[in-house]
Design a protein around this motif. Structure first.
Motif, PDB file in Angstrom:
ATOM      1  N   GLN A  23       0.841  -1.198   0.000  1.00  0.00           N
ATOM      2  CA  GLN A  23       0.000   0.000   0.000  1.00  0.00           C
ATOM      3  C   GLN A  23       0.878   1.251   0.000  1.00  0.00           C
ATOM      4  OE1 GLN A  23      -3.160  -0.789  -0.679  1.00  0.00           O
ATOM      5  NE2 GLN A  23      -4.297  -0.701   1.242  1.00  0.00           N
ATOM      6  N   ALA A  24       1.889   1.269   0.874  1.00  0.00           N
ATOM      7  CA  ALA A  24       2.761   2.435   0.969  1.00  0.00           C
ATOM      8  C   ALA A  24       3.483   2.693  -0.352  1.00  0.00           C
ATOM      9  CB  ALA A  24       3.764   2.246   2.100  1.00  0.00           C
ATOM     10  N   GLU A  25       4.001   1.623  -0.970  1.00  0.00           N
ATOM     11  CA  GLU A  25       4.734   1.777  -2.225  1.00  0.00           C
ATOM     12  C   GLU A  25       3.829   2.305  -3.335  1.00  0.00           C
ATOM     13  OE1 GLU A  25       6.297  -2.110  -2.775  1.00  0.00           O
ATOM     14  OE2 GLU A  25       7.805  -1.901  -1.184  1.00  0.00           O
ATOM     15  N   ALA A  26       2.580   1.838  -3.352  1.00  0.00           N
ATOM     16  CA  ALA A  26       1.643   2.319  -4.369  1.00  0.00           C
ATOM     17  C   ALA A  26       1.416   3.820  -4.228  1.00  0.00           C
ATOM     18  CB  ALA A  26       0.318   1.566  -4.265  1.00  0.00           C
ATOM     19  N   PHE A  27       1.212   4.290  -3.002  1.00  0.00           N
ATOM     20  CA  PHE A  27       0.950   5.714  -2.807  1.00  0.00           C
ATOM     21  C   PHE A  27       2.221   6.552  -2.943  1.00  0.00           C
ATOM     22  CE2 PHE A  27      -3.109   4.189  -1.309  1.00  0.00           C
ATOM     23  CZ  PHE A  27      -3.972   5.162  -1.810  1.00  0.00           C
ATOM     24  N   ASP A  28       3.392   5.958  -2.671  1.00  0.00           N
ATOM     25  CA  ASP A  28       4.644   6.654  -2.980  1.00  0.00           C
ATOM     26  C   ASP A  28       4.692   6.982  -4.471  1.00  0.00           C
ATOM     27  OD1 ASP A  28       5.575   6.541  -0.383  1.00  0.00           O
ATOM     28  OD2 ASP A  28       6.915   4.840  -0.727  1.00  0.00           O
ATOM     29  N   GLY A  85      -0.052  15.069  11.211  1.00  0.00           N
ATOM     30  CA  GLY A  85      -0.500  14.236  10.109  1.00  0.00           C
ATOM     31  C   GLY A  85       0.332  12.962  10.055  1.00  0.00           C
ATOM     32  N   VAL A  86      -0.334  11.816   9.949  1.00  0.00           N
ATOM     33  CA  VAL A  86       0.370  10.541   9.854  1.00  0.00           C
ATOM     34  C   VAL A  86      -0.062   9.821   8.589  1.00  0.00           C
ATOM     35  CG1 VAL A  86       0.641  10.337  12.352  1.00  0.00           C
ATOM     36  CG2 VAL A  86      -1.343   9.279  11.262  1.00  0.00           C
ATOM     37  N   ASP A  87       0.889   9.115   7.983  1.00  0.00           N
ATOM     38  CA  ASP A  87       0.608   8.384   6.760  1.00  0.00           C
ATOM     39  C   ASP A  87       1.657   7.288   6.614  1.00  0.00           C
ATOM     40  OD1 ASP A  87      -1.261   9.296   4.129  1.00  0.00           O
ATOM     41  OD2 ASP A  87       0.339   7.875   3.692  1.00  0.00           O
ATOM     42  N   LEU A  88       1.302   6.242   5.872  1.00  0.00           N
ATOM     43  CA  LEU A  88       2.249   5.167   5.580  1.00  0.00           C
ATOM     44  C   LEU A  88       3.256   5.547   4.505  1.00  0.00           C
ATOM     45  CD1 LEU A  88       0.075   1.918   5.368  1.00  0.00           C
ATOM     46  CD2 LEU A  88       1.861   2.402   7.039  1.00  0.00           C
ATOM     47  N   THR A 180      -2.176  -1.217  -7.832  1.00  0.00           N
ATOM     48  CA  THR A 180      -3.226  -1.978  -7.162  1.00  0.00           C
ATOM     49  C   THR A 180      -3.188  -1.652  -5.679  1.00  0.00           C
ATOM     50  OG1 THR A 180      -3.138  -3.786  -8.763  1.00  0.00           O
ATOM     51  CG2 THR A 180      -4.106  -4.279  -6.616  1.00  0.00           C
ATOM     52  N   ILE A 181      -4.331  -1.237  -5.152  1.00  0.00           N
ATOM     53  CA  ILE A 181      -4.449  -1.007  -3.717  1.00  0.00           C
ATOM     54  C   ILE A 181      -5.568  -1.900  -3.189  1.00  0.00           C
ATOM     55  CG2 ILE A 181      -3.586   1.357  -3.843  1.00  0.00           C
ATOM     56  CD1 ILE A 181      -6.483   2.308  -3.559  1.00  0.00           C
TER      57      ILE A 181
END
Length: 243
Positions: A23-28, A85-88, A180-181
């Protein structure tokens, strides 16, 4: 997975955090494309404004899954609140620090399952929490635990602004902006029950129909692709208070 092992992720004896590297890599990789695909965010803007105005001046507010910081972290900081603010996604956090350079905004890379008020990495307690479209990134089995954790991070009477997309999904893999998430959702009445069971009083609700601007997420928006058609997604915004 057993209830005990799920609880371990949220503070049980083994404290095993889930693996959300994908998930983190996708949003990166998605980065600023997210804001281009979702440029308006009327429901999120309205809910963020309502939270900002309902809190006492200079309140401490947690933005869970803050993404690029737009619009919520910036909205809350501009209103004079102190925002964590927190995020992966480290890539999203880099954008958030540029988009919200205010002295009263801080950003940290944390999984919701790792949030604790106390301890070496403790984040303290908050007057308000915004969780806009962040809990839908969890498997359904984790969402009640995450809500209880957020309940514990709020001071008595603290406010939670929560949004989800109405859909009957559990940890479904969805194509999104070339990646893909995995996403989950509830139908409305079930979501209400999950929120109440976590100890929150639901003050009010708003519903928005939303169609992304980018063809890359239409009809492949996270919670629309399984429906196979161009209908807009239904975004549910709940205004809650710690009971």
């Amino acid at each position: 997975m057993s209830e005990a092992s799920e609880f371990d992720r949220y503070g049980g004896p083994s404290a095993v955090l889930p693996d959300r590297a994908g998930q983190a890599e996708a949003f990166d990789a998605i980065g600023r494309l997210y804001d281009e695909a979702y440029p308006h965010k009327d429901g999120q803007l309205a809910a963020g404004r309502r939270l900002a105005e309902a809190l006492p001046p200079g309140s401490r507010v947690l933005d869970v899954g803050c993404g690029t910081g737009i619009p919520t972290a910036r909205q809350l900081a501009d209103a004079g609140h102190h925002v964590l603010g927190v995020d992966l996604s480290s890539g999203m956090l880099d954008l958030a620090r540029k988009n919200v350079p205010a002295h009263n905004a801080e950003f940290r890379q944390l999984d919701v399952a790792a949030l604790r008020a106390e301890g070496p990495d403790g984040v303290g307690q908050f007057d308000g929490i915004a969780a806009f479209f962040s809990l839908l990134m969890l498997p359904r089995a984790e969402i009640p635990y995450a809500l209880r954790l957020l309940h514990g991070l709020l001071r008595p009477g603290g406010l939670l602004a929560l949004s989800m997309v109405e859909a009957d999904l559990d940890d479904a893999g969805i194509p999104f902006l070339g990646h893909t998430i995995r996403v989950s959702g509830y139908l409305r009445e079930e979501l209400r029950q999950v929120v109440r069971d976590a100890g929150f009083d639901i003050i009010d609700e708003d519903t928005y129909s939303y169609a992304p601007a980018s063809t890359d997420v239409s009809p492949s928006s996270p919670l629309r692709s399984t429906r196979g058609g161009p209908d807009p997604e239904h975004q549910l915004f709940m205004h809650c208070r710690r009971g």
